[in-house]
Design a protein around this motif. Sequence first.
Motif, PDB file in Angstrom:
ATOM      1  N   MET A   1      20.225  44.389  40.295  1.00 44.49           N
ATOM      2  CA  MET A   1      20.838  45.319  41.150  1.00 44.49           C
ATOM      3  C   MET A   1      22.194  45.383  40.955  1.00 44.49           C
ATOM      4  O   MET A   1      22.615  44.395  40.211  1.00 44.49           O
ATOM      5  N   THR A   2      22.918  46.394  41.268  1.00 47.03           N
ATOM      6  CA  THR A   2      24.298  46.580  41.221  1.00 47.03           C
ATOM      7  C   THR A   2      24.860  46.093  42.766  1.00 47.03           C
ATOM      8  O   THR A   2      24.574  46.835  43.610  1.00 47.03           O
ATOM      9  N   VAL A   3      25.983  45.476  42.916  1.00 44.67           N
ATOM     10  CA  VAL A   3      26.530  45.411  44.337  1.00 44.67           C
ATOM     11  C   VAL A   3      28.130  45.902  44.094  1.00 44.67           C
ATOM     12  O   VAL A   3      28.556  45.571  43.230  1.00 44.67           O
ATOM     13  N   PRO A   4      28.734  46.002  45.439  1.00 46.47           N
ATOM     14  CA  PRO A   4      30.223  46.351  45.204  1.00 46.47           C
ATOM     15  C   PRO A   4      30.964  45.120  44.795  1.00 46.47           C
ATOM     16  O   PRO A   4      30.584  44.052  45.229  1.00 46.47           O
ATOM     17  N   SER A   5      32.020  45.262  43.882  1.00 48.67           N
ATOM     18  CA  SER A   5      32.773  44.431  43.769  1.00 48.67           C
ATOM     19  C   SER A   5      34.253  44.944  43.594  1.00 48.67           C
ATOM     20  O   SER A   5      34.559  46.059  43.501  1.00 48.67           O
ATOM     21  N   SER A   6      35.228  43.881  43.622  1.00 50.47           N
ATOM     22  CA  SER A   6      36.760  44.503  43.590  1.00 50.47           C
ATOM     23  C   SER A   6      37.605  43.392  42.699  1.00 50.47           C
ATOM     24  O   SER A   6      37.290  42.056  43.001  1.00 50.47           O
ATOM     25  N   ARG A   7      38.242  43.861  41.852  1.00 53.28           N
ATOM     26  CA  ARG A   7      38.889  43.039  40.986  1.00 53.28           C
ATOM     27  C   ARG A   7      40.232  42.642  41.435  1.00 53.28           C
ATOM     28  O   ARG A   7      41.047  43.412  42.106  1.00 53.28           O
TER      29      ARG A   7
ATOM     30  N   GLY B   1      34.627  31.281  48.851  1.00 52.16           N
ATOM     31  CA  GLY B   1      35.888  30.917  49.508  1.00 52.16           C
ATOM     32  C   GLY B   1      35.963  32.056  50.610  1.00 52.16           C
ATOM     33  O   GLY B   1      35.012  32.541  51.266  1.00 52.16           O
ATOM     34  N   GLY B   2      37.088  32.081  51.035  1.00 50.36           N
ATOM     35  CA  GLY B   2      37.661  32.778  51.953  1.00 50.36           C
ATOM     36  C   GLY B   2      37.236  32.586  53.300  1.00 50.36           C
ATOM     37  O   GLY B   2      36.486  31.360  53.471  1.00 50.36           O
ATOM     38  N   ALA B   3      37.569  33.160  54.448  1.00 49.19           N
ATOM     39  CA  ALA B   3      36.894  32.524  55.761  1.00 49.19           C
ATOM     40  C   ALA B   3      35.597  32.190  55.911  1.00 49.19           C
ATOM     41  O   ALA B   3      34.836  33.022  55.728  1.00 49.19           O
ATOM     42  N   GLY B   4      35.422  31.127  56.351  1.00 49.67           N
ATOM     43  CA  GLY B   4      33.909  30.573  56.476  1.00 49.67           C
ATOM     44  C   GLY B   4      32.968  30.654  55.220  1.00 49.67           C
ATOM     45  O   GLY B   4      32.055  30.351  55.155  1.00 49.67           O
ATOM     46  N   LEU B   5      33.922  30.715  53.887  1.00 48.49           N
ATOM     47  CA  LEU B   5      33.310  30.505  52.840  1.00 48.49           C
ATOM     48  C   LEU B   5      32.114  31.620  52.461  1.00 48.49           C
ATOM     49  O   LEU B   5      31.084  31.467  51.855  1.00 48.49           O
ATOM     50  N   THR B   6      32.485  32.998  53.116  1.00 47.02           N
ATOM     51  CA  THR B   6      31.525  34.022  53.246  1.00 47.02           C
ATOM     52  C   THR B   6      32.158  34.988  51.804  1.00 47.02           C
ATOM     53  O   THR B   6      31.225  36.235  51.885  1.00 47.02           O
ATOM     54  N   GLN B   7      32.972  34.566  51.047  1.00 46.38           N
ATOM     55  CA  GLN B   7      33.431  35.670  49.991  1.00 46.38           C
ATOM     56  C   GLN B   7      32.946  34.932  48.675  1.00 46.38           C
ATOM     57  O   GLN B   7      33.321  33.701  48.582  1.00 46.38           O
ATOM     58  N   LEU B   8      32.115  35.587  47.760  1.00 40.95           N
ATOM     59  CA  LEU B   8      31.942  35.401  46.560  1.00 40.95           C
ATOM     60  C   LEU B   8      32.484  35.790  45.589  1.00 40.95           C
ATOM     61  O   LEU B   8      32.930  36.927  45.459  1.00 40.95           O
ATOM     62  N   ALA B   9      33.273  34.754  44.486  1.00 44.00           N
ATOM     63  CA  ALA B   9      34.183  35.539  43.523  1.00 44.00           C
ATOM     64  C   ALA B   9      33.677  35.052  42.409  1.00 44.00           C
ATOM     65  O   ALA B   9      32.766  33.830  42.095  1.00 44.00           O
ATOM     66  N   ALA B  10      33.800  35.570  41.261  1.00 42.46           N
ATOM     67  CA  ALA B  10      33.231  35.466  39.888  1.00 42.46           C
ATOM     68  C   ALA B  10      34.415  35.855  38.704  1.00 42.46           C
ATOM     69  O   ALA B  10      35.238  36.535  39.163  1.00 42.46           O
ATOM     70  N   VAL B  11      34.428  34.889  37.951  1.00 41.08           N
ATOM     71  CA  VAL B  11      35.663  35.164  36.819  1.00 41.08           C
ATOM     72  C   VAL B  11      34.817  35.078  35.414  1.00 41.08           C
ATOM     73  O   VAL B  11      33.699  34.246  35.209  1.00 41.08           O
ATOM     74  N   GLY B  12      35.406  35.871  34.614  1.00 41.09           N
ATOM     75  CA  GLY B  12      34.922  35.795  33.298  1.00 41.09           C
ATOM     76  C   GLY B  12      35.627  36.594  32.180  1.00 41.09           C
ATOM     77  O   GLY B  12      36.999  36.463  32.655  1.00 41.09           O
ATOM     78  N   GLU B  13      35.320  37.133  31.258  1.00 43.93           N
ATOM     79  CA  GLU B  13      36.356  37.982  30.268  1.00 43.93           C
ATOM     80  C   GLU B  13      36.989  39.081  30.729  1.00 43.93           C
ATOM     81  O   GLU B  13      38.034  39.660  30.463  1.00 43.93           O
ATOM     82  N   GLY B  14      36.319  39.862  31.960  1.00 46.52           N
ATOM     83  CA  GLY B  14      36.961  40.975  32.655  1.00 46.52           C
ATOM     84  C   GLY B  14      37.761  40.628  33.580  1.00 46.52           C
ATOM     85  O   GLY B  14      38.379  41.676  34.325  1.00 46.52           O
ATOM     86  N   GLY B  15      38.040  39.211  34.214  1.00 40.94           N
ATOM     87  CA  GLY B  15      39.002  38.959  34.980  1.00 40.94           C
ATOM     88  C   GLY B  15      38.367  38.363  36.020  1.00 40.94           C
ATOM     89  O   GLY B  15      37.094  37.963  36.105  1.00 40.94           O
ATOM     90  N   LEU B  16      39.107  38.359  37.342  1.00 44.56           N
ATOM     91  CA  LEU B  16      38.469  37.734  38.673  1.00 44.56           C
ATOM     92  C   LEU B  16      38.186  38.949  39.549  1.00 44.56           C
ATOM     93  O   LEU B  16      38.791  39.741  39.672  1.00 44.56           O
ATOM     94  N   PHE B  17      36.838  38.693  40.030  1.00 47.07           N
ATOM     95  CA  PHE B  17      36.161  39.762  40.925  1.00 47.07           C
ATOM     96  C   PHE B  17      35.961  38.985  42.227  1.00 47.07           C
ATOM     97  O   PHE B  17      35.266  37.992  42.144  1.00 47.07           O
ATOM     98  N   THR B  18      35.895  39.702  43.122  1.00 47.35           N
ATOM     99  CA  THR B  18      35.045  39.509  44.597  1.00 47.35           C
ATOM    100  C   THR B  18      33.602  40.179  44.467  1.00 47.35           C
ATOM    101  O   THR B  18      33.745  41.361  44.185  1.00 47.35           O
TER     102      THR B  18
END
Length: 280
Positions: A1-7, A243-260
């Motif tokens: 599945m594809t989900v919204p993400s923001s770099r 991370g974020g408020a209440g640890l409700t934000q998932l972030a990921a990092v890789g060769e493309g940079g840092l995304f939420t």
Amino acid sequence: MTVPSSRLSQHAGRCLRWDARGNRWWWAGSGAHAVHAVAEQDPAPLACRLPDAAGLLAHCASGRVLLGLSKRLGFSEPGRDARARQLRVQPLVAVDAAEPRTAISDGSTDRRGFLVFGTRNVAADGRAIGSFYQFSGKYGLRRLALPVVAEASAICFSADGKRMFFADAQGCALLACDYDAERGRVGAVKVFAQLDAGATPRGAVLDTAGCLWNAQAGQLVQYAPDGKVVRRIALDCSSIAFGGAGLTQLAAVGEGGLFTVSVPGVAGQPDSPFDDHPSQ
């Protein structure tokens, strides 16, 4: 599945961590010897060089940062050196000093505030010669009696601290074992989840429901506490963190940079800061 993400950043990296004290994401560069930090509304992200490649990063109870460079652990003080061109790293302990073929590859604090980490084989042969260790101010460096690996990865812990998860990034399984922080003992190693060939399991974290999230080749996979797949998200990354408020934000990092990454209704388990207070 594809989900919204923001770099949030274009800087490639690994060993992503959330700094609850400073409300920032921290990670080590994968293409350069550097450490980065950014807040969602930060106009000037921190970026400074390291003397060596970092395989792990952990925040300490004192506010310092514990870094795992190729062959040693050390402390840095970003509050003091944040705008310096290169972070100074105070050496703590050498790791596999007599074995030139290994380097630190992954690590996480356990619920007691001790660091558990592993190494990888950096030689061309790729053989399984990597090990797992525990480090603390109280007990020093202790090797854990776990199987050797080509590249230690996916290290994380259950909420009660009695179960450790880990993997060989060159293997096809996520493993779990019993874990005793004070005694530095592990046991009853078993397969938590069998993966597809070529999955390359890397960074892993747990959410408050006890589900394990694992960064794999081209996808982020959520596993239920019994090891069954809950969902797959199309995303190429090497490390993840809540991370974020209440640890409700998932972030990921890789060769493309840092995304939420948008995962509504999910919250992560907090990291335990490394216990860097003087041992009694």
